[in-house]
Motif scaffolding. Structure first.
Motif, PDB file in Angstrom:
ATOM      1  N   HIS A 111     -44.155   0.712  79.525  1.00 14.16           N
ATOM      2  CA  HIS A 111     -44.127   1.264  78.177  1.00 14.16           C
ATOM      3  C   HIS A 111     -42.803   0.937  77.483  1.00 14.16           C
ATOM      4  N   GLY A 169     -42.847  -4.454  77.992  1.00 16.04           N
ATOM      5  CA  GLY A 169     -44.245  -4.885  78.026  1.00 16.04           C
ATOM      6  C   GLY A 169     -44.434  -6.347  78.362  1.00 16.04           C
ATOM      7  N   ASP A 170     -43.427  -6.999  78.926  1.00 15.74           N
ATOM      8  CA  ASP A 170     -43.494  -8.415  79.279  1.00 15.74           C
ATOM      9  C   ASP A 170     -44.421  -8.598  80.482  1.00 15.74           C
ATOM     10  N   ASP A 171     -45.560  -9.250  80.272  1.00 17.77           N
ATOM     11  CA  ASP A 171     -46.520  -9.443  81.358  1.00 17.77           C
ATOM     12  C   ASP A 171     -45.926 -10.250  82.505  1.00 17.77           C
ATOM     13  N   THR A 212     -45.331  -1.920  73.256  1.00 14.14           N
ATOM     14  CA  THR A 212     -46.537  -2.281  73.989  1.00 14.14           C
ATOM     15  C   THR A 212     -47.403  -1.043  74.161  1.00 14.14           C
TER      16      THR A 212
END
Length: 338
Positions: free
Chosen positions: A187, A190-192, A273
């Motif tokens: 939260h 939010g970097d995948d 995010t």
């Protein structure tokens, strides 16, 4: 179901509410979470923030423990830089004696407030307890074997599990080094690619579960949820002194810079995010993340602060999980009988 659902509560206070009303709202949400089968209920720590009503999660947890029966209760988290590790261990052991087998200790590195409140908490000697890694090691020692001639009493029958909350691979490495659980703060980050890197590291290095905190906005349909999510603000502030922080408004960012007595290098609005949609859509998205990253538990942050909305969001997510569980059971029965 394949993963657990838990709640992170910041104890938001509406402008027209008192602090007492805000805390009553949190109690109502905790009771609802317990009835709906959520696993944990964690309270965050924030200082000198009129819109949030919990500077001391441990006190709130003692109150929640008296009004719930099965829900795990935890700090999400204690902002360790402000405190004596010994005192943190004492408070957690005391809570664990009040509610045996139901207490979690979660700690974080952030200040949970602006520089003025940090100075007020730490006095004139910030960092007197050592580095964050040293503080974490000290807390761990007091909670496990103690120190010669010094114990964090009362010693509970069940030692609370320990969690480090962080948004980087470095934090995951530190948690692993001291033998703690880790919660990746998706939260906040939010970097995948970062999530994938952290999850892979964690699952390669430890048998402990993979926990991820996510922001969720749930409404009657996707358009309503997206509209609510669009109202959320996060501002990334970078100062000349090297500090990099995320804040809720540009005004708060300027106040932070003034209190830190440092010039602003950059101030940029970021869109946080958020997983937004109906209850079914949000649950499906969580299921996708579970399969992609082998996530064992989601810690749900509900950023929309209206108390009625929060209860509705929790109820909708619980209903979506229950519906998915029924479908899964029907599929199993069908497979067995066919």
């Amino acid at each position: 179901m394949p993963f657990r659902l838990s709640i992170l509560d910041k104890c938001p206070r509406q402008p027209e509410e008192t602090g007492q009303q805000a805390l009553q709202n949190s109690l109502a949400l905790a009771r609802l979470a317990e009835q709906a089968g959520f696993y944990r209920y964690w309270i965050a720590e924030h200082h000198n923030t009129p819109a949030l009503a919990s500077p001391s999660p441990e006190i709130v947890l003692a109150w929640l423990a008296a009004h719930t029966k099965t829900l795990r209760l935890g700090t999400g988290g204690i902002m360790l830089q402000h405190y004596s590790p010994y005192k943190v261990a004492e408070n957690i052991h005391l809570l664990a004696a009040i509610a045996p087998g139901r207490i979690d200790l979660g700690v974080g590195k952030a200040p949970g407030g602006l520089p003025a409140s940090t100075r007020a908490l730490q006095g004139e000697t910030p960092g007197q307890h050592g580095s964050f890694a040293q503080q974490l090691t000290d807390v761990n020692r007091y909670l496990t074997q103690g120190h010669p001639g010094l114990q964090a009493t009362p010693l509970p029958a069940v030692t609370p599990p320990r969690f480090l909350l962080g948004a980087s691979l470095e934090s995951a490495e530190l948690a692993n080094a001291v033998g703690w659980n880790f919660v990746f703060a998706a939260h906040l980050n939010g970097d995948d690619q970062q999530l994938a890197k952290v999850a892979d590291f964690w699952q390669q290095q430890t048998q402990r579960p993979t926990l991820v905190a996510v922001q969720v906005v749930i409404a009657g349909d996707r358009s309503q949820a997206n509209a609510l999510a669009a109202s959320l603000e996060t501002w990334q502030l970078v100062l000349e002194n090297g500090q990099r922080v995320n804040l809720a408004s540009s005004q708060q960012a300027h106040t932070f810079a003034k209190q830190a007595a440092s010039g602003i290098v950059s101030l940029e609005r970021k869109y946080p995010t958020v997983i937004a949609g109906s209850g079914d859509e949000v649950f499906d998205r969580l299921l996708q993340l579970h399969h992609r990253y082998q996530i064992d538990e989601f810690i749900i942050d509900l950023p929309i602060t209206d108390p009625t909305h929060r209860q509705q969001a929790l109820t909708r997510l619980a209903a979506a999980r229950q519906a998915a569980h029924r479908v899964s059971n029907l599929s199993l029965v069908s497979g067995v009988t066919s």
